[in-house]
Design an enzyme around this catalytic site. Sequence first.
Site, PDB file in Angstrom:
ATOM      1  N   ALA A 422       0.745  -1.125   0.036  1.00 44.39           N
ATOM      2  CA  ALA A 422      -0.078   0.058   0.169  1.00 44.39           C
ATOM      3  C   ALA A 422       0.765   1.293  -0.189  1.00 44.39           C
ATOM      4  O   ALA A 422       1.941   1.356   0.480  1.00 44.39           O
ATOM      5  CB  ALA A 422      -1.025   0.081   1.090  1.00 44.39           C
ATOM      6  N   SER A 423       0.184   2.269  -0.600  1.00 46.02           N
ATOM      7  CA  SER A 423       0.936   3.637  -0.454  1.00 46.02           C
ATOM      8  C   SER A 423       2.269   3.335  -1.288  1.00 46.02           C
ATOM      9  O   SER A 423       2.212   3.046  -2.361  1.00 46.02           O
ATOM     10  CB  SER A 423       1.143   4.205   0.858  1.00 46.02           C
ATOM     11  OG  SER A 423       1.305   5.669   0.815  1.00 46.02           O
ATOM     12  N   GLY A 424       3.276   3.675  -0.772  1.00 42.95           N
ATOM     13  CA  GLY A 424       4.864   3.583  -1.335  1.00 42.95           C
ATOM     14  C   GLY A 424       4.957   1.943  -1.930  1.00 42.95           C
ATOM     15  O   GLY A 424       5.466   1.802  -2.983  1.00 42.95           O
ATOM     16  N   ARG A 610       2.746   6.394   2.718  1.00 50.62           N
ATOM     17  CA  ARG A 610       2.767   5.380   3.671  1.00 50.62           C
ATOM     18  C   ARG A 610       1.400   5.267   3.982  1.00 50.62           C
ATOM     19  O   ARG A 610       0.468   6.019   4.370  1.00 50.62           O
ATOM     20  CB  ARG A 610       3.657   5.691   4.997  1.00 50.62           C
ATOM     21  CG  ARG A 610       3.775   4.763   6.019  1.00 50.62           C
ATOM     22  CD  ARG A 610       4.362   5.386   7.226  1.00 50.62           C
ATOM     23  NE  ARG A 610       5.804   5.939   6.709  1.00 50.62           N
ATOM     24  CZ  ARG A 610       6.874   5.164   6.907  1.00 50.62           C
ATOM     25  NH1 ARG A 610       6.741   3.861   7.388  1.00 50.62           N
ATOM     26  NH2 ARG A 610       8.190   5.478   6.432  1.00 50.62           N
TER      27      ARG A 610
END
Length: 639
Positions: A422-424, A610
């Site tokens: 997820a995110s990065g 993040r």
Amino acid sequence: MSRTRIAAIHRLRYSFTYTASLSATTLSRSQFQCHGYSSSAPNQGLVGGGHEHYPTGDFDFNPITGWKKSIVKLKMLTAWPWERLRYGTVFTVKLRGQISDQLKTRFSPGLSLPQICDNFLKAAYDPRISAIYLHIDILNCGWAKVEEIRRHILNFRKSGKFIVAYVPSCREKEYYIACACEEIYAPPSAYFSLFGLTVQAQFVRGVLENIGIEPQLERIGKYKSVGDQLTRRTMSEDHHEMLTSLLDNIYTNWLDKVSSARGKKREDIENFINEGVYQVERLKEDGFISDIMYDDEVITRLKERLQVKTNKNLPMVNYRKYSGVRKSTLGLSGGKDLIAIIRASGSIRRIESPLSSRSSGIIGEKFIEKIRRVRESNKYKAAIIRIDSPGGDALASDLMWREIRLLAASKPVIASMSDVAASGGYYMAMGAGAIVAESLTLTGSIGVVTGKFNLGKLYEKIGFNKEIISRGRYAELRAAEQRSFRPDEAELFSKSVQHAYKQFRDKAAVSRSMSVDKMEEVAQGRVWTGKDAASHGLIDAIGGLSRAVAIAKLKANIPQDRQVTIVELSRPSPTLPEILSGLGNSLVGVDTTLKELLQDLTVSHGVQARMDGIMFEKLEGNPHANPILTLIKDYLSSL
């Protein structure tokens, strides 16, 4: 005031980092043979995924026969002493605690998902293995890893051999694995608590106010709830909506799979949970376990089933020893075509800190070295990026995305997601040509967050003062933690975060062949399960590593029925501390733990891509954790 105390205060200044430390990757080359990733025919097993039809990668058990069988017997006779086993041996595995997505050395503590799956595959083909005896205790891993283990249990059963589970302590996740086995046993005093699942969100605004800390955040995405944890006292409607959706997905999947495995109606399983049954006798009576037995009694039953005399010991081999049996000894050799796997686990950092250890997560510059190594080599037909990360440094994520895109321009690249990407972590994945995730992988979270802590009131309380002499209008933007942002500073700060978010969102849109407006609808920092991510076009296919391999073969024009060799570029080599730790020296682990703690408490500058620290009780982490200690841990992890 002591310098140590002042230094500790300075570590509170800015940025909110959530670390998910798993076994780190080290740059060394080793290989294991990939066997069983082929479908029965080149054009079978195709299902829809994204805009293409992708092979499922389902396991087909094809017994070794003829002259190959004779060669395997000869290899087993001439194998290394530690690879030799008696015929009729039972493979025993103890599943408990943390399970890493990284490979481990024989001296490393804990379990490794790739080695667990590897051992199940070897046991299916090993003529010396008659059965598997699986001890399951409280697990500390995500649902994607649990699904992968469950899949390999079912694959093992295709060999005609049997597997039984012994569960002294069992909750939903442990039972999810156990119900894939042929039989389930539990002792009379077993702890069973199949009471349902919960998700928690914790808020520290009151704590920060009491000690004089004001968080000043810029977050893009209404679902990017890491900001809520610091600035709110309760859940926002958007946060509640997202967590409810995630929980419903996991709970529904659990009910469906368990009801199918136990031959019961979904409603009956749900009614049983709502009764709050904890008595082992009721579990047996209602068909949730096979029988009530102690461990020695289960072994006696295994001896009877395998026709071992009562006065003889049941030949058994444990996980650690069986991990030393090479696939080549069992005739499970791969083909000439090579597919590289690069594993990326943990929180993302751009460069390695002096305090970094092997479990310090994904170091961008090291990961890029491996990507370039694969790109510059002509021997690899394709590459798989295996991701288990909640994200981290946005710059590092972008640099790795760029290198993955360059690699994908020269050869097929498939992203395979584990528990979380997820995110990065998603930023990395979207550079690949196709993305594969488990149905309960946590992914998405396309959003960014950054900020600083205003420590002015805290400084007043403790009698600390700080004065700054600067040149340049915005020189104190990040240096002046003793005051709030000025209006012009706040405006600049906000614009920089907006810019970072637009870069992330727009690159995601291009990578997934969506319009920016369409991507905006599924971005906003929202975390999705793999199943929902597939329906919204964020990933291409549902499955594990075997499906990623099958898709890589398809895109590399390798027939599905042809064996390939998987080359692991992240296999670690043992260090002296690991060897000493394996020999029982617990002091070695203390030094590593202290280094990781200091690493997590140091200042992390820049924008963070993040995922927020979603805490699933009975889903992630220790369900027995003290809530106050957990709150403090989550708070410190965000500093």
